[in-house]
Design an enzyme around this catalytic site. Structure first.
Site, mmCIF file in Angstrom:
data_model
loop_
_atom_site.group_PDB
_atom_site.id
_atom_site.type_symbol
_atom_site.label_atom_id
_atom_site.label_comp_id
_atom_site.label_asym_id
_atom_site.label_seq_id
_atom_site.Cartn_x
_atom_site.Cartn_y
_atom_site.Cartn_z
ATOM 1 N N CYS A 42 34.646 34.234 35.686
ATOM 2 C CA CYS A 42 34.472 33.608 34.373
ATOM 3 C C CYS A 42 32.987 33.324 34.121
ATOM 4 C CB CYS A 42 35.290 32.330 34.297
ATOM 5 S SG CYS A 42 35.444 31.663 32.635
ATOM 6 N N TYR A 74 23.312 41.301 52.641
ATOM 7 C CA TYR A 74 23.359 40.095 51.814
ATOM 8 C C TYR A 74 24.578 39.995 50.907
ATOM 9 C CZ TYR A 74 18.698 39.819 53.641
ATOM 10 O OH TYR A 74 17.649 39.790 54.509
#
Length: 460
Positions: A388, A418
């Site tokens: 969202c 990462y």
């Protein structure tokens, strides 16, 4: 094929970035972006280590990080051989789990860690403590204590407070840990400001220009509790221009010479850190480990010659350069949405919870439809996640086949560094698994999180 791989500029799509190139064939893979055992079959389906992505998706689900173990091991060996006589510390912050640490150890590399958690994984995986270096700008008493008691090979000190803390702990235990001083050399790497680490205005290390680095070295040399073995410098991440390393080495070696002149001690070691770039798109042109090693050795030898210094033992700390290209992330497309002819949004079943780098660093990635071939003309697409957030973007701009549809498998290369390390449970989304594939066999090395895992921590 990646949108960055070949072809002429796509002049007809005005909204495409000027550097984005229309592919001549969306089914072609650019080798520099993919692990070395990845290939596309006659049916268009990608395989890695002898397993197809369809098989992996069916057995393990999506999203999933897929590690090409053959590729990962080969990169470990390439760095080990390139820096023979020195030491290569795999930077575990790029991606750390027990299986990866074991592979790193088996292939002859050492390890750097920067938290107690990374140290715990390293020790649990059986990495010899003497081959571990501990970093960090704010190491706790507990972390330093564990490092001392485990017998880690190097502690890279980062502040005067830490020198005092470590001195007290060492004296109380009757040990003399080997330490390096992290020097901020004043070199601003040409990279994102959040991952450039050697300019003066940042949290890491002792400033060379202010005299703090020389003062730190002097304090350690006058203490009998710590053994100063060398200086450490790290100028940033995802760096292709070696000029920064040359300037940094010159400045750090000037401090080596000053320490010799003032204290009569020639430090035996020099660590030039990591930060070596990889290819995320065809615009990236990384150097090989052999070329980097030759360049760094030449720089160090020349500077030592000018200062009449013995050449110190050289250490480097590649993380991304080893694991980054060895992994791709496998997604399933959920929705495809055309927005007023501007671009097509292709939504996948992951997003910023499994790859925050696009949102955090404005990073660029490539992508390909991985489960079939397509003869459809390419369209300009943006690969987005399910979270969202409007900034939940995985691949900012990419040419994908015009018939991309729900249910398609999509693969994003160069996600080994990462992505899993910085993954989160944003929107309470469980983190994906990590699969290691080699010789036709896939194994889970980090399992998929479940809703039960999320609820287990919620004691409310």
């Amino acid at each position: 094929m990646s949108a960055h791989e070949a072809g002429a500029l796509h002049a007809e799509i005005g909204h495409a970035p000027v550097w984005l190139r229309q592919p001549a064939d969306v089914n072609t893979l650019l080798p520099q972006l993919w692990p070395r055992t990845v290939e596309r079959g006659a049916d268009g389906v990608l395989s890695v280590g002898g397993r197809t992505v369809r098989e992996l998706a069916e057995e393990y689900g999506t999203p999933a990080y897929v590690l090409d173990e053959v590729d990962f091991r080969a990169r470990c060996r390439e760095w080990r051989d390139a820096f023979a006589g020195g030491e290569v510390h795999y930077a575990s912050k790029a991606f750390c789990c027990k299986a990866v640490v074991r592979i790193v150890a088996e292939e002859g590399l050492s390890l750097d860690v920067c938290t107690g958690g990374e140290l715990a994984v390293a020790l649990a995986a059986g990495m010899p403590a003497g081959r571990i270096a501990l970093h960090g700008n704010n190491k706790s008493v507990a972390e330093l204590t564990r490092a001392i008691e485990a017998g880690v090979g190097r502690i890279v000190v980062d502040s005067f407070d830490e020198i005092d803390r470590l001195t007290a702990l060492a004296r109380a235990r009757g040990v003399r840990p080997r330490v390096m001083v992290r020097v901020t050399a004043g070199v601003e790497a040409h990279t994102h400001e959040f991952i450039a680490t050697a300019h003066e205005d940042q949290k890491f290390g002792f400033s060379l220009a202010s005299g703090a680095a020389a003062k730190a070295a002097s304090r350690i040399l006058h203490e009998d509790a710590l053994e100063l073995v060398g200086l450490h410098s790290h100028i940033g991440s995802q760096i292709f221009d070696t000029s920064g390393f040359e300037i940094s080495a010159r400045r750090v070696l000037s401090l080596h010479a000053a320490i010799r002149d003032e204290h009569g001690v020639e430090l035996p070691e020099l660590d030039l850190g990591g930060g070596y770039g990889i290819a995320y798109t065809s615009q990236d042109t990384p150097s090989t480990a052999a070329d980097l090693a030759a360049g760094l050795r030449k720089i160090v030898a020349e500077e030592c010659g000018l200062r009449n210094l013995a050449v110190p033992r050289l250490s480097v700390e590649p993380g991304r350069a080893i694991v980054g290209p060895a992994v791709f992330t496998l997604y399933e497309v959920g929705t495809v949405k055309d927005v007023d002819g501007i671009r097509t949004y292709v939504s996948v079943d992951g997003g910023m919870s499994d790859n925050i780098r696009t949102a955090l660093y404005n990073a660029h990635y490539s992508a390909t439809v991985a489960g079939r071939a397509s003869s459809a003309p390419p369209i300009l697409a943006r690969v987005v996640g399910k979270h969202c957030e409007s900034g939940d973007i995985v691949v900012q701009d990419e040419f994908l086949p015009g018939d991309v549809q729900p249910g398609d498998l999509l693969a994003v290369p160069a996600t080994g560094a990462y992505c899993r390390s910085m993954a989160s449970n944003y929107n309470h989304v469980p983190r994906p698994p990590v699969l290691a594939v080699a010789g036709g066999v896939a194994r889970v090395i980090v399992r998929r999180e479940t809703e039960d895992d999320l609820l287990a921590l919620d004691v409310g």
